[in-house]
Motif scaffolding. Structure first.
Motif, PDB file in Angstrom:
ATOM      1  N   GLU A 163      36.393  26.318  50.909  1.00  0.00           N
ATOM      2  CA  GLU A 163      37.133  26.845  49.782  1.00  0.00           C
ATOM      3  C   GLU A 163      38.590  26.290  49.971  1.00  0.00           C
ATOM      4  O   GLU A 163      39.247  26.364  50.784  1.00  0.00           O
ATOM      5  CB  GLU A 163      37.043  28.369  49.908  1.00  0.00           C
ATOM      6  CG  GLU A 163      35.723  28.864  49.359  1.00  0.00           C
ATOM      7  CD  GLU A 163      35.754  30.452  49.300  1.00  0.00           C
ATOM      8  OE1 GLU A 163      35.026  31.046  48.591  1.00  0.00           O
ATOM      9  OE2 GLU A 163      36.429  30.869  50.159  1.00  0.00           O
ATOM     10  N   THR A 192      35.608  42.244  39.520  1.00  0.00           N
ATOM     11  CA  THR A 192      35.175  43.768  39.726  1.00  0.00           C
ATOM     12  C   THR A 192      36.479  44.545  40.447  1.00  0.00           C
ATOM     13  O   THR A 192      37.107  43.905  40.941  1.00  0.00           O
ATOM     14  CB  THR A 192      33.953  43.779  40.860  1.00  0.00           C
ATOM     15  OG1 THR A 192      34.286  42.908  41.937  1.00  0.00           O
ATOM     16  CG2 THR A 192      32.722  43.077  40.224  1.00  0.00           C
ATOM     17  N   GLN A 207      39.690  30.185  38.498  1.00  0.00           N
ATOM     18  CA  GLN A 207      39.796  31.337  38.086  1.00  0.00           C
ATOM     19  C   GLN A 207      39.915  31.318  36.450  1.00  0.00           C
ATOM     20  O   GLN A 207      39.104  31.725  35.833  1.00  0.00           O
ATOM     21  CB  GLN A 207      40.962  32.226  38.877  1.00  0.00           C
ATOM     22  CG  GLN A 207      41.087  32.190  40.178  1.00  0.00           C
ATOM     23  CD  GLN A 207      39.847  32.157  40.888  1.00  0.00           C
ATOM     24  OE1 GLN A 207      38.909  32.935  40.611  1.00  0.00           O
ATOM     25  NE2 GLN A 207      39.872  32.055  42.389  1.00  0.00           N
ATOM     26  N   ASP A 233      35.492  28.172  40.985  1.00  0.00           N
ATOM     27  CA  ASP A 233      35.277  29.226  40.686  1.00  0.00           C
ATOM     28  C   ASP A 233      36.096  29.916  39.486  1.00  0.00           C
ATOM     29  O   ASP A 233      37.261  29.530  39.494  1.00  0.00           O
ATOM     30  CB  ASP A 233      35.790  30.293  42.103  1.00  0.00           C
ATOM     31  CG  ASP A 233      35.028  30.265  42.986  1.00  0.00           C
ATOM     32  OD1 ASP A 233      33.816  29.865  42.963  1.00  0.00           O
ATOM     33  OD2 ASP A 233      35.300  30.631  44.369  1.00  0.00           O
ATOM     34  N   GLY A 287      39.560  27.307  44.027  1.00  0.00           N
ATOM     35  CA  GLY A 287      39.673  28.737  43.141  1.00  0.00           C
ATOM     36  C   GLY A 287      40.291  28.544  41.981  1.00  0.00           C
ATOM     37  O   GLY A 287      41.741  28.512  41.856  1.00  0.00           O
ATOM     38  N   GLY A 344      40.002  34.353  52.158  1.00  0.00           N
ATOM     39  CA  GLY A 344      41.134  33.681  52.582  1.00  0.00           C
ATOM     40  C   GLY A 344      41.324  32.606  51.936  1.00  0.00           C
ATOM     41  O   GLY A 344      40.735  32.024  51.077  1.00  0.00           O
ATOM     42  N   TYR A 378      43.492  41.920  42.820  1.00  0.00           N
ATOM     43  CA  TYR A 378      41.996  42.289  42.749  1.00  0.00           C
ATOM     44  C   TYR A 378      41.298  41.900  44.085  1.00  0.00           C
ATOM     45  O   TYR A 378      40.303  42.404  43.779  1.00  0.00           O
ATOM     46  CB  TYR A 378      41.134  41.648  41.407  1.00  0.00           C
ATOM     47  CG  TYR A 378      41.436  39.877  41.715  1.00  0.00           C
ATOM     48  CD1 TYR A 378      40.530  39.385  42.527  1.00  0.00           C
ATOM     49  CD2 TYR A 378      42.340  39.408  40.885  1.00  0.00           C
ATOM     50  CE1 TYR A 378      40.898  38.047  42.652  1.00  0.00           C
ATOM     51  CE2 TYR A 378      42.459  37.938  41.233  1.00  0.00           C
ATOM     52  CZ  TYR A 378      41.752  37.112  41.956  1.00  0.00           C
ATOM     53  OH  TYR A 378      41.896  35.900  42.314  1.00  0.00           O
ATOM     54  N   LEU A 400      36.958  33.400  36.941  1.00  0.00           N
ATOM     55  CA  LEU A 400      36.788  34.907  36.931  1.00  0.00           C
ATOM     56  C   LEU A 400      36.860  35.339  35.428  1.00  0.00           C
ATOM     57  O   LEU A 400      37.895  34.929  34.791  1.00  0.00           O
ATOM     58  CB  LEU A 400      37.932  35.017  37.752  1.00  0.00           C
ATOM     59  CG  LEU A 400      38.018  36.513  38.565  1.00  0.00           C
ATOM     60  CD1 LEU A 400      36.736  36.862  39.293  1.00  0.00           C
ATOM     61  CD2 LEU A 400      39.123  36.569  39.445  1.00  0.00           C
ATOM     62  N   ARG A 415      47.511  35.787  40.042  1.00  0.00           N
ATOM     63  CA  ARG A 415      47.423  34.769  40.879  1.00  0.00           C
ATOM     64  C   ARG A 415      48.670  33.979  40.743  1.00  0.00           C
ATOM     65  O   ARG A 415      49.339  33.881  39.720  1.00  0.00           O
ATOM     66  CB  ARG A 415      46.108  33.764  40.014  1.00  0.00           C
ATOM     67  CG  ARG A 415      44.902  34.322  40.294  1.00  0.00           C
ATOM     68  CD  ARG A 415      44.377  34.058  41.547  1.00  0.00           C
ATOM     69  NE  ARG A 415      44.264  32.613  41.942  1.00  0.00           N
ATOM     70  CZ  ARG A 415      43.351  32.370  43.278  1.00  0.00           C
ATOM     71  NH1 ARG A 415      42.473  33.307  43.872  1.00  0.00           N
ATOM     72  NH2 ARG A 415      43.351  31.360  43.486  1.00  0.00           N
TER      73      ARG A 415
HETATM   74  C1  LIG Z   1      37.622  35.519  48.039  1.00  0.00           C
HETATM   75  S1  LIG Z   1      38.204  34.159  47.186  1.00  0.00           S
HETATM   76  C2  LIG Z   1      38.427  32.876  48.717  1.00  0.00           C
HETATM   77  C3  LIG Z   1      39.070  31.659  48.051  1.00  0.00           C
HETATM   78  C4  LIG Z   1      40.383  31.425  47.601  1.00  0.00           C
HETATM   79  N1  LIG Z   1      41.227  32.248  48.313  1.00  0.00           N
HETATM   80  C5  LIG Z   1      40.378  31.638  46.027  1.00  0.00           C
HETATM   81  O1  LIG Z   1      40.999  32.813  46.013  1.00  0.00           O
HETATM   82  O2  LIG Z   1      40.181  30.826  45.255  1.00  0.00           O
HETATM   83  C6  LIG Z   1      36.604  33.444  46.891  1.00  0.00           C
HETATM   84  C7  LIG Z   1      36.155  33.940  45.419  1.00  0.00           C
HETATM   85  O3  LIG Z   1      36.252  35.340  45.254  1.00  0.00           O
HETATM   86  C8  LIG Z   1      36.072  35.762  43.992  1.00  0.00           C
HETATM   87  N2  LIG Z   1      36.708  37.041  43.880  1.00  0.00           N
HETATM   88  C9  LIG Z   1      37.363  37.647  44.826  1.00  0.00           C
HETATM   89  N3  LIG Z   1      37.949  38.891  44.463  1.00  0.00           N
HETATM   90  C10 LIG Z   1      37.060  39.171  43.297  1.00  0.00           C
HETATM   91  C11 LIG Z   1      36.919  40.381  42.665  1.00  0.00           C
HETATM   92  N4  LIG Z   1      37.355  41.402  42.676  1.00  0.00           N
HETATM   93  N5  LIG Z   1      36.071  40.183  41.493  1.00  0.00           N
HETATM   94  C12 LIG Z   1      35.430  39.118  41.547  1.00  0.00           C
HETATM   95  N6  LIG Z   1      35.545  37.930  42.079  1.00  0.00           N
HETATM   96  C13 LIG Z   1      36.244  38.074  43.048  1.00  0.00           C
HETATM   97  C14 LIG Z   1      37.326  34.723  43.222  1.00  0.00           C
HETATM   98  O4  LIG Z   1      36.900  34.057  42.076  1.00  0.00           O
HETATM   99  C15 LIG Z   1      37.385  33.794  44.533  1.00  0.00           C
HETATM  100  O5  LIG Z   1      37.449  32.563  44.026  1.00  0.00           O
END
Ligand SMILES: C[S@@+](CC[C@H](N)C(=O)[O-])C[C@H]1O[C@@H](n2cnc3c(N)ncnc32)[C@H](O)[C@@H]1O
Ligand code: SF4
Length: 358
Positions: free
Chosen positions: A94, A191, A121, A157, A119, A66, A23, A159, A133
């Motif tokens: 993060e 999203t 999720q 975080d 993270g 990242g 995603y 999701l 994941r």
């Molecule tokens: C870009 S990541 C960076 C941290 C780490 N790599 C991780 O994935 O936990 C930060 C947060 O963005 C959220 N994220 C990334 N893509 C998303 C999407 N398409 N829709 C909603 N949340 C998103 C996730 O919950 C993630 O924990």
């Protein structure tokens, strides 16, 4: 120049991941970690040069990706050591649950990090699999215990809206996440981002009604567990709101360090080269890492300010929204203590509300 409040931030982007989640459209690569040392050295150099040109004391740092936990912590902490921090600055990193163990959390704490964002999720293995994941759910507990042992408050975080995720599964995730004892919870609606494997697979796209029910459940569950809602997707125990994010939402200023990072200084928004190669080449060659910028006019700035502020607990000043617009958005916003704020129903439609504010 820092803002009137004295707040000034720094965002540092770490563009490496072990695996790309289905995603995710963030600027991150799975095949370039051989660049990590040069990349972090370039970030350090960028900060040192910015300091030489007069950087205000930095009140918040956010190291995002990242996957920041994929790079050598000593090299990352060396970069952070170059930042001129204000007293009491917030420094967040993060973390991927698979990487965060006691030695890493302790190294971060010893190196001046004050807060971790993990993270997680989902706490349900099937949902993690649907999201693409790869972290081991068992490592989430190890990661949060490591943060606690190092004395670092942490965010988780979450999701919601993965294909086939049931309300029961989301309920399990919320309860298990609360049980981990975070100081802060971010719950994001999944999203569909253009160009991702998720975008190419309509059968897995989230359902609006299910996500609305999941949001409502998060609001109720987190609220009764003592987490105060303070922005559409964010809840915190009192005093644990993320100051760096508050800076973004209040139109504050921050320096962008690393590739694909966005910054805001002296009223100008700008962004750096998207790929780590171009970023490193620019810094090593003594040229600016910026690849673009825009300057908003006073009116655009005001509207953008309203659109960001309405998403927060404080909302916008009452005199910024006419009675006609408040009436039109009946049930979605309300006047409260001289402010206009979202109702719970309005939080589900925040984007629609925001575009009505001008
Ligand atoms: C870009 S990541 C960076 C941290 C780490 N790599 C991780 O994935 O936990 C930060 C947060 O963005 C959220 N994220 C990334 N893509 C998303 C999407 N398409 N829709 C909603 N949340 C998103 C996730 O919950 C993630 O924990
Ligand atoms: S969600 Fe996080 S771990 Fe997954 S690809 Fe994006 S940045 Fe990497």
């Amino acid at each position: 120049m820092s803002s009137a409040s004295g707040a000034f931030g720094l965002y540092l982007h770490v563009p490496f991941c072990r695996h790309r989640c289905d995603y995710c459209a963030f600027a991150t690569w799975t095949d370039r970690s051989d660049l990590a040392d040069r990349y972090l050295a370039a970030c350090r150099r960028q900060i040192i040069e910015a300091v030489a040109q007069g950087l205000p004391p930095v009140t918040s740092v956010f190291v995002g990706g990242g996957t920041p936990t994929l790079v050598d912590p000593r090299a990352l902490l060396d970069v952070l050591a170059a930042v001129p921090l204000a007293d009491g600055a917030e420094v967040s990193v993060e973390c991927n649950p698979d990487d965060l163990d006691r030695p890493l959390a302790q190294a971060y704490a010893d190196g001046g990090v004050t807060r971790l964002s993990i993270g997680v999720q989902s706490m349900v293995p099937e949902v993690l699999a649907t999201l693409g994941r790869e972290h081991d759910p068992a490592n989430v507990r190890r990661a949060t215990e490591a943060a606690r042992h190092a004395g670092l408050p942490f965010n988780v975080d979450l999701l919601y809206g993965a294909a086939g995720e049931t309300l029961d599964q989301w309920s399990t995730t919320l309860d298990a996440a609360i049980e981990l004892g975070p100081a802060h919870v971010s719950a994001y609606a999944l999203t569909v981002e253009a160009g991702t494997p998720l975008a190419a697979d309509p059968g897995r796209h989230p359902d609006d009604d299910t996500q609305a029910d999941e949001y409502q459940m998060a609001t109720d569950r987190l609220g009764s567990a003592g987490y105060d809602w303070y922005e559409i997707s964010n809840w915190a125990r009192p005093g644990h709101e993320c100051r760096h994010n508050a800076l973004y939402w209040s139109g504050g200023e921050y320096l962008a360090v690393g590739c694909a990072a966005h910054g805001h200084r002296d009223g100008r928004r700008y962004w750096n080269h998207r790929t780590p190669e171009r970023y490193v080449t620019a810094i090593e060659g003594g040229t600016s890492p910026e690849s673009g910028a825009e300057e908003l006019g006073p009116d655009e700035r005001r509207v953008e300010g309203l659109q960001l502020a309405i998403r927060t607990r404080a909302g916008v000043a009452g005199d910024q929204v006419s009675d006609a617009v408040v009436d039109e958005l009946d049930g979605l916003v309300e006047r409260s203590g001289g402010r206009v704020v979202l109702t719970t129903a309005g939080r589900l439609l925040a984007n629609e509300v925001a575009i009505r504010l001008e």
